[in-house]
Structures are given as structure tokens and as C-alpha cells.
Write an enzyme that holds these catalytic residues in place. Structure first.
Site, PDB file in Angstrom:
ATOM      1  N   SER A 251       0.818  -1.216   0.000  1.00 52.54           N
ATOM      2  CA  SER A 251       0.000   0.000   0.000  1.00 52.54           C
ATOM      3  C   SER A 251       0.849   1.262   0.000  1.00 52.54           C
ATOM      4  O   SER A 251       0.330   2.367  -0.153  1.00 52.54           O
ATOM      5  CB  SER A 251      -0.927   0.011   1.216  1.00 52.54           C
ATOM      6  OG  SER A 251      -0.176  -0.006   2.422  1.00 52.54           O
ATOM      7  N   ALA A 279      -3.787  -4.906   0.795  1.00 58.43           N
ATOM      8  CA  ALA A 279      -3.524  -6.340   0.663  1.00 58.43           C
ATOM      9  C   ALA A 279      -4.811  -7.158   0.603  1.00 58.43           C
ATOM     10  O   ALA A 279      -4.971  -8.013  -0.286  1.00 58.43           O
ATOM     11  CB  ALA A 279      -2.659  -6.816   1.817  1.00 58.43           C
ATOM     12  N   CYS A 339       4.634 -10.392  13.041  1.00 58.18           N
ATOM     13  CA  CYS A 339       5.667  -9.723  13.840  1.00 58.18           C
ATOM     14  C   CYS A 339       5.052  -9.062  15.068  1.00 58.18           C
ATOM     15  O   CYS A 339       5.689  -8.231  15.713  1.00 58.18           O
ATOM     16  CB  CYS A 339       6.410  -8.700  12.997  1.00 58.18           C
ATOM     17  SG  CYS A 339       5.365  -7.357  12.375  1.00 58.18           S
TER      18      CYS A 339
END
Length: 395
Positions: A251, A279, A339
Site C-alpha cells: 500500500s 492487501a 511480527c
């Protein structure tokens, strides 16, 4: 440093620290008026309630993690020379692991420097100081970095959310030669570009190094989709390893521009197509169009910034796995990572499995992985293993 102020733990709260844990929490401290009056990040002599010395610690009376032990020797002098020894040890280890000067150089407590992150890009260092104590060391830290590594510049990115918890403000600066272009990185036989001035974290994610290499080795002759491609770490390396076509989606136009630079530098621009898109919207549109890929990589930014975000984040990982799995050709490969520090490995794997099943696919887990070896773990802080990565083969 026998003149350091003394901070003592409450009775019977020293045993965990004596066994090697580096932190004392605020509810374990005898938080008397003298302790409360200490400045954020002060170096103190940490003692058990009966006077046993536990070491030198960085102390912040206003945070949950109140004391971070920096040396078990309560008489140690914490100065530039002391810091330089830790930096030299960390550098020697990284050069053994990943020779060439591109790596996470300092990974906080695991390298004996609590709250400090240093990434090395050749002659450029990018520093994040995430604890009041490491910031209070001031010029001694930069003196030690310059002595051991002779960098052309040190980019200081003191803008992480962790600083807010420590009562610290945000700032950015450069010591040395100004940075006027993205940095060139060599990794796994390929060239990439990072921009610490504008990029996420320090500009590059060294933690995914081994995962990128593993996945790229499965991509020769394959059609590859790299969603959340950032600067092209997965997709460009896949093309370099022989992928016939790679779609890179992000993006951020800034990220895509860095990925394009990497594709050009590696001579794989002809195999790469770049698309600026959300996404999830992209994945759904590709599914509607019936497009499939042999290998799909989905490495999103953190979905859970705090513990309250965990339930929604887990649903997000399930949704991502479901949407991505629909685009994997029979016999293909799906890579999904998280993450988010607050997401534990078990629930993450469970939600990915549910998402794949909801896509109507059967799967086998080929590899369960975390961060690369230049992101070591403190043995008493297993919760700091934030990165989780699953590689699955889909029927």
C-alpha cells in the site's frame, strides 16, 4: 560505582533476578520516596531486601519494568569503554553469523544493552533507544559506536511506541554525514535498498533474512505473489533465484519504489510487476478473477499493537491465511508471518490453520521459524521472540 543510589526489592522478590532474569517490576520494588524521586533511566545499585547486591540497573520509577539489570557486578563502571566492549562482542558474533556488515548489531537485553536496537548497513548505523536508561547514557553510547565501528553516519530513530511507555518523547537525527539516498544492502547474494529516514522501524527487516532465503529457494520456475512486499525482500529474492513471474503488492508507494530499485539492481525487473493496493482488497479481487500463484508470501505489519488488540488481530491472521490460501495453486507454497509481539506462537498457528481450512485447502507445515540469528533471545525473556513464520505446502 559504589556511589550509585541504592534501590531495593521487596522481601523475597530477588530470587528470580538472582537466577538470571534481567528485569524487576515496579510492584517488586521498595518504592519509597527516594526511589520515586530518581530521574528516569538513572543507574542504580539494585539490592535484595536484605542488602545482597544484584547488580547495576537502569531504573525508571514510572514504568512497569522498573529496573533493567545492565551488569551483574554491582561495582561495574558503565561508561563508553564498557559499552564498547559489548559492541565489539556483538559485532564479532554477527560477523561470524552473517559476514559483510549488514545485520542487527545490537538486540537489546540479549546483547547486554537493555532497550537498545542498532542495525548496521555497512558504514551507516541506525539506532533506536527504547528505554530511558539507554538514552541517559548519552554521548557515551555514540562514542563507543564510533570507536568500534567508525561509521560514516549514525541515524537516530527515537520514534518507537516503546518510548512512550518509558515517558520519552519522539525525535530523529543524524550524526555525521547526512543521508541523501537509500542505503544499499547485500543479503543472500542479492542487492536491496533501505531508507532509514522514512521506512518502517530502521528501514529494513533483517529478522526475516533466513525466511526469505528459505522461501526463495522454493521459487525457481514458479509464479510468485509477495503481499506486503515492503522493499521487495521476499519477491525480488524469489526472482533472483529463478521465479518466472513475481507480483509485488504494497500500500506504500515509497516501499514499492525501493522494491523497484532492488529489482533493477538485481537484473530481474522483467520478471517483476509492482502494484500499489490494500492487501486484503487485492487478495479478494485476485480470488474473484480466479488467479493463482505457485508461491504466496504474506508478511504483514503488526496486527496487534497492544494486548487489547489480540482478539481482533487473531481474526485478522485467520482472514489473511484464508484469502492467501485461495490464491495458491494445487501443490503450491504459502508463507504467512506475524511480527506482533503480543501474538503467541500457538494461537497464531491455530488461526493460520483455521484460515487455510476455511479456504477449503489441506496443508502440511514444512517449516516453523522465527527471527534470524542476529536477533538473539535472552534466555530468561522467551516472550521477546516476537516473530512467527509458517511455511505450508497446500494440496
Amino acid at each position: 560505582m559504589t556511589d550509585l543510589p541504592v534501590v531495593r526489592l521487596q522481601p523475597q522478590r530477588h530470587k528470580r533476578l538472582r537466577m538470571g532474569h534481567p528485569w524487576a517490576f515496579s510492584n517488586e520494588i521498595q518504592m519509597d520516596n527516594a526511589a520515586k524521586a530518581l530521574a528516569r533511566g538513572s543507574l542504580v545499585r539494585l539490592e535484595a531486601s536484605h542488602g545482597e547486591a544484584l547488580g547495576v540497573a537502569m531504573f525508571n520509577p514510572h514504568t512497569l519494568i522498573a529496573a533493567r539489570i545492565i551488569d551483574r557486578d554491582a561495582t561495574a563502571t558503565i561508561d563508553a569503554a564498557w559499552i564498547a566492549r559489548h559492541i565489539a562482542r556483538a559485532r564479532d558474533l554477527r560477523e561470524l553469523l552473517y559476514p559483510g556488515g549488514n545485520y542487527r548489531l545490537i538486540h537489546a537485553e540479549a546483547d547486554g544493552l537493555p532497550g537498545l536496537i542498532v542495525d548496521r548497513y555497512g558504514d551507516t548505523l541506525v539506532v533506536q533507544r527504547n528505554a530511558a536508561g539507554i538514552e541517559k547514557l548519552g554521548d557515551a553510547l555514540f562514542e563507543a559506536l564510533e570507536k568500534e565501528l567508525s561509521p560514516v553516519r549514525i541515524v537516530v530513530r527515537d520514534d518507537s511506541a516503546a518510548r512512550q511507555l518509558e515517558g520519552l518523547g519522539a525525535s530523529e537525527s543524524v550524526r555525521g554525514t547526512p543521508l541523501d539516498a537509500p542505503l544499499r544492502i547485500q543479503e543472500s547474494g542479492a542487492t536491496f535498498f533501505a531508507d532509514p529516514r522514512e521506512g518502517q522501524k530502521t528501514g529494513w527487516f533483517f529478522d526475516q533474512r533466513d525466511n526469505r532465503a528459505f522461501l526463495a529457494n522454493l521459487c525457481a520456475g514458479k509464479r510468485v505473489l509477495d503481499v506486503y512486499c515492503y522493499a521487495g525482500g521476499f519477491g525480488v529474492l524469489a526472482a533472483k533465484r529463478g521465479a518466472t513471474a513475481v507480483k509485488l503488492v504494497d500500500s506504500s508507494q515509497t516501499a514499492l519504489d525501493l522494491a523497484k530499485l532492488a529489482a533493477d539492481a538485481n537484473g530481474v525487473s522483467a520478471q517483476c510487476i509492482f502494484e500499489k493496493a490494500d492487501a486484503f482488497e487485492f487478495l479478494e479481487s485476485q480470488a474473484r478473477a480466479g488467479v493463482v500463484y505457485d508461491v504466496v508470501s504474506a508478511d504483514p505489519p503488526a496486527f496487534a499493537k497492544s494486548r487489547k488488540d489480540v482478539p481482533m488481530a487473531l481474526k485478522g491472521y485467520r482472514k489473511l491465511a484464508r484469502a492467501a490460501a485461495k490464491l495458491v495453486a494445487p501443490g503450491g507454497i504459502l508463507f504467512v508471518a506475524s511480527c506482533s509481539h503480543n501474538i503467541e506462537p500457538g494461537p497464531f498457528a491455530e488461526e493460520v490453520a483455521r484460515g487455510v481450512s476455511e479456504a477449503g485447502r489441506n496443508a502440511r507445515i514444512l517449516r516453523v521459524a522465527g527471527a534470524a540469528a542476529d536477533h538473539p533471545l535472552h534466555p530468561h525473556l522467551p516472550e521477546s521472540a516476537y516473530l512467527k513464520a509458517l511455511t505450508l505446502a497446500l494440496d
